[in-house]
Design a protein around this motif. Structure first.
Motif, PDB file in Angstrom:
ATOM      1  N   LEU A  82       0.960  -0.998   0.319  1.00 50.67           N
ATOM      2  CA  LEU A  82      -0.153   0.020  -0.220  1.00 50.67           C
ATOM      3  C   LEU A  82       1.034   1.600  -0.236  1.00 50.67           C
ATOM      4  CD1 LEU A  82      -2.866   1.314  -0.076  1.00 50.67           C
ATOM      5  CD2 LEU A  82      -2.770   1.341   2.821  1.00 50.67           C
ATOM      6  N   LEU A  83       1.611   1.117   0.740  1.00 50.49           N
ATOM      7  CA  LEU A  83       2.366   2.460   0.913  1.00 50.49           C
ATOM      8  C   LEU A  83       3.501   2.897  -0.210  1.00 50.49           C
ATOM      9  CD1 LEU A  83       4.117   1.891   4.177  1.00 50.49           C
ATOM     10  CD2 LEU A  83       2.942   3.454   3.562  1.00 50.49           C
ATOM     11  N   TRP A  84       3.662   1.092  -0.817  1.00 47.46           N
ATOM     12  CA  TRP A  84       4.224   1.639  -2.136  1.00 47.46           C
ATOM     13  C   TRP A  84       3.853   2.008  -3.317  1.00 47.46           C
ATOM     14  CZ3 TRP A  84       9.254  -2.877  -1.981  1.00 47.46           C
ATOM     15  CH2 TRP A  84      10.418  -1.786  -2.388  1.00 47.46           C
ATOM     16  N   SER A  85       2.712   1.602  -3.624  1.00 56.51           N
ATOM     17  CA  SER A  85       1.690   2.310  -4.240  1.00 56.51           C
ATOM     18  C   SER A  85       1.378   3.523  -3.889  1.00 56.51           C
ATOM     19  CB  SER A  85       0.777   1.630  -4.226  1.00 56.51           C
ATOM     20  OG  SER A  85      -0.798   1.772  -2.473  1.00 56.51           O
ATOM     21  N   HIS A  86       1.521   4.894  -2.795  1.00 60.09           N
ATOM     22  CA  HIS A  86       1.471   5.634  -2.783  1.00 60.09           C
ATOM     23  C   HIS A  86       3.105   6.367  -3.108  1.00 60.09           C
ATOM     24  CE1 HIS A  86      -3.029   5.825  -1.334  1.00 60.09           C
ATOM     25  NE2 HIS A  86      -2.681   4.966  -1.177  1.00 60.09           N
ATOM     26  N   PHE A  87       3.847   5.453  -2.444  1.00 52.59           N
ATOM     27  CA  PHE A  87       5.838   7.077  -3.294  1.00 52.59           C
ATOM     28  C   PHE A  87       6.071   5.662  -3.873  1.00 52.59           C
ATOM     29  CE2 PHE A  87       2.972   7.138   1.145  1.00 52.59           C
ATOM     30  CZ  PHE A  87       2.714   9.145   1.525  1.00 52.59           C
ATOM     31  N   PRO A  88       6.020   5.141  -4.652  1.00 59.16           N
ATOM     32  CA  PRO A  88       6.927   4.436  -5.749  1.00 59.16           C
ATOM     33  C   PRO A  88       7.988   5.223  -6.044  1.00 59.16           C
ATOM     34  CG  PRO A  88       5.081   6.122  -7.045  1.00 59.16           C
ATOM     35  CD  PRO A  88       4.891   5.877  -5.205  1.00 59.16           C
ATOM     36  N   GLU A  89       8.115   6.017  -6.290  1.00 61.07           N
ATOM     37  CA  GLU A  89       9.980   7.227  -5.498  1.00 61.07           C
ATOM     38  C   GLU A  89      10.410   6.684  -4.276  1.00 61.07           C
ATOM     39  OE1 GLU A  89       7.377  10.079  -3.362  1.00 61.07           O
ATOM     40  OE2 GLU A  89       6.858   8.676  -5.100  1.00 61.07           O
ATOM     41  N   CYS A  90       9.810   5.804  -3.387  1.00 60.98           N
ATOM     42  CA  CYS A  90      10.497   5.146  -2.151  1.00 60.98           C
ATOM     43  C   CYS A  90      11.163   3.922  -2.606  1.00 60.98           C
ATOM     44  CB  CYS A  90      10.288   4.944  -0.900  1.00 60.98           C
ATOM     45  SG  CYS A  90       9.637   6.998  -0.885  1.00 60.98           S
ATOM     46  N   LYS A  91      12.634   3.977  -1.965  1.00 60.96           N
ATOM     47  CA  LYS A  91      13.247   2.714  -1.795  1.00 60.96           C
ATOM     48  C   LYS A  91      12.890   1.451  -1.265  1.00 60.96           C
ATOM     49  CE  LYS A  91      16.349   4.495  -5.068  1.00 60.96           C
ATOM     50  NZ  LYS A  91      15.718   3.851  -7.143  1.00 60.96           N
ATOM     51  N   ASN A  92      13.232   0.407  -1.153  1.00 65.29           N
ATOM     52  CA  ASN A  92      13.250  -0.503  -0.166  1.00 65.29           C
ATOM     53  C   ASN A  92      13.087  -0.184   0.986  1.00 65.29           C
ATOM     54  OD1 ASN A  92      15.363  -1.259  -1.002  1.00 65.29           O
ATOM     55  ND2 ASN A  92      15.273  -3.443  -0.331  1.00 65.29           N
ATOM     56  N   ASN A  93      14.438   0.289   1.659  1.00 69.33           N
ATOM     57  CA  ASN A  93      14.968   0.655   2.540  1.00 69.33           C
ATOM     58  C   ASN A  93      13.638   1.771   3.660  1.00 69.33           C
ATOM     59  OD1 ASN A  93      16.511   2.156   1.005  1.00 69.33           O
ATOM     60  ND2 ASN A  93      17.109   2.658   2.981  1.00 69.33           N
ATOM     61  N   GLN A  94      13.532   2.803   2.068  1.00 68.87           N
ATOM     62  CA  GLN A  94      12.157   3.563   3.561  1.00 68.87           C
ATOM     63  C   GLN A  94      11.318   3.694   3.387  1.00 68.87           C
ATOM     64  OE1 GLN A  94      13.614   6.101  -0.235  1.00 68.87           O
ATOM     65  NE2 GLN A  94      15.235   6.929   0.328  1.00 68.87           N
ATOM     66  N   PRO A 146      19.118   8.045   2.234  1.00 64.88           N
ATOM     67  CA  PRO A 146      18.929   7.657   0.356  1.00 64.88           C
ATOM     68  C   PRO A 146      19.524   6.288   0.347  1.00 64.88           C
ATOM     69  CG  PRO A 146      21.284   8.661   2.295  1.00 64.88           C
ATOM     70  CD  PRO A 146      20.168   8.973   3.407  1.00 64.88           C
ATOM     71  N   TYR A 147      19.377   5.885  -0.691  1.00 63.78           N
ATOM     72  CA  TYR A 147      19.534   4.283  -1.093  1.00 63.78           C
ATOM     73  C   TYR A 147      20.776   4.118  -1.077  1.00 63.78           C
ATOM     74  CZ  TYR A 147      19.365   0.250  -3.488  1.00 63.78           C
ATOM     75  OH  TYR A 147      18.672  -0.917  -3.453  1.00 63.78           O
ATOM     76  N   SER A 148      21.622   5.057  -1.426  1.00 63.90           N
ATOM     77  CA  SER A 148      22.912   4.613  -1.137  1.00 63.90           C
ATOM     78  C   SER A 148      23.753   4.901  -0.269  1.00 63.90           C
ATOM     79  CB  SER A 148      24.120   5.994  -2.420  1.00 63.90           C
ATOM     80  OG  SER A 148      23.838   6.982  -1.245  1.00 63.90           O
ATOM     81  N   ASP A 149      23.275   4.696   1.284  1.00 65.53           N
ATOM     82  CA  ASP A 149      23.264   4.345   2.938  1.00 65.53           C
ATOM     83  C   ASP A 149      22.976   2.669   2.604  1.00 65.53           C
ATOM     84  OD1 ASP A 149      24.168   6.810   2.377  1.00 65.53           O
ATOM     85  OD2 ASP A 149      22.761   7.354   4.084  1.00 65.53           O
ATOM     86  N   PRO A 150      23.648   2.169   3.731  1.00 61.39           N
ATOM     87  CA  PRO A 150      23.774   1.490   4.465  1.00 61.39           C
ATOM     88  C   PRO A 150      21.627   1.488   4.616  1.00 61.39           C
ATOM     89  CG  PRO A 150      25.092   1.550   5.511  1.00 61.39           C
ATOM     90  CD  PRO A 150      24.963   2.595   4.253  1.00 61.39           C
ATOM     91  N   LEU A 151      21.066  -0.427   4.641  1.00 60.88           N
ATOM     92  CA  LEU A 151      20.024  -0.448   5.575  1.00 60.88           C
ATOM     93  C   LEU A 151      19.785   0.721   7.089  1.00 60.88           C
ATOM     94  CD1 LEU A 151      18.412  -3.067   4.174  1.00 60.88           C
ATOM     95  CD2 LEU A 151      17.630  -1.279   3.653  1.00 60.88           C
ATOM     96  N   HIS A 152      19.614   0.944   7.835  1.00 55.55           N
ATOM     97  CA  HIS A 152      18.929   1.268   9.208  1.00 55.55           C
ATOM     98  C   HIS A 152      19.100  -0.150  10.228  1.00 55.55           C
ATOM     99  CE1 HIS A 152      17.905   2.421  12.887  1.00 55.55           C
ATOM    100  NE2 HIS A 152      18.466   3.562  12.278  1.00 55.55           N
ATOM    101  N   ASP A 153      20.174  -0.017  10.299  1.00 52.72           N
ATOM    102  CA  ASP A 153      19.674  -1.485  11.288  1.00 52.72           C
ATOM    103  C   ASP A 153      19.305  -2.586  12.057  1.00 52.72           C
ATOM    104  OD1 ASP A 153      22.886  -1.545  11.602  1.00 52.72           O
ATOM    105  OD2 ASP A 153      23.131  -0.069  13.752  1.00 52.72           O
TER     106      ASP A 153
END
Length: 114
Positions: free
Chosen positions: A12-24, A69-76
């Motif tokens: 649902l979130l990704w459908s509303h915010f397709p510009e976001c990356k998976n970790n976001q 940002p997507y270039s950063d590693p995933l948050h712990d």
């Protein structure tokens, strides 16, 4: 039953915010979860109950705000599970048996009521 709910909220979130990356998306769900049980992570509730409305409001402020940002590693917190660590890949599945010879045939007859 948490997995289908969390997957549904993520979709649902990704459908509303397709510009976001998976970790976001993932971090937004973690940061906006409703605390349940002990403070922080616990074995029964994990990081808490997923809250689609809270995550949506967080992402409305911008993808960068929610997960970096997507270039950063995933948050712990977004590594998945409490103690998830990388493991070696699983072995390939057992190969399928060879196909029967070209001379072997199966005949199927279908009869309807008409």
């Amino acid at each position: 039953m948490a997995c289908p709910h969390v997957a549904g909220v993520a979709a649902l979130l990704w459908s509303h915010f397709p510009e976001c990356k998976n970790n976001q998306i993932r971090n937004a769900m973690i940061y906006s979860a409703v605390e349940s049980g002990s403070a922080g992570w616990d074995a029964y509730y994990g990081w808490g109950r997923v809250n689609a409305g809270n995550a949506y409001e967080l992402l409305k402020q911008g993808c960068e705000f929610a997960g970096g940002p997507y270039s950063d590693p995933l948050h712990d917190l977004a590594l998945g599970g409490k103690d998830q660590v990388p493991s070696p890949p699983t072995p390939a599945p057992t190969p399928a048996p060879p196909c029967p010879s070209a001379q072997e045939r199966f005949e199927v007859q279908i009869q309807t009521d008409n």
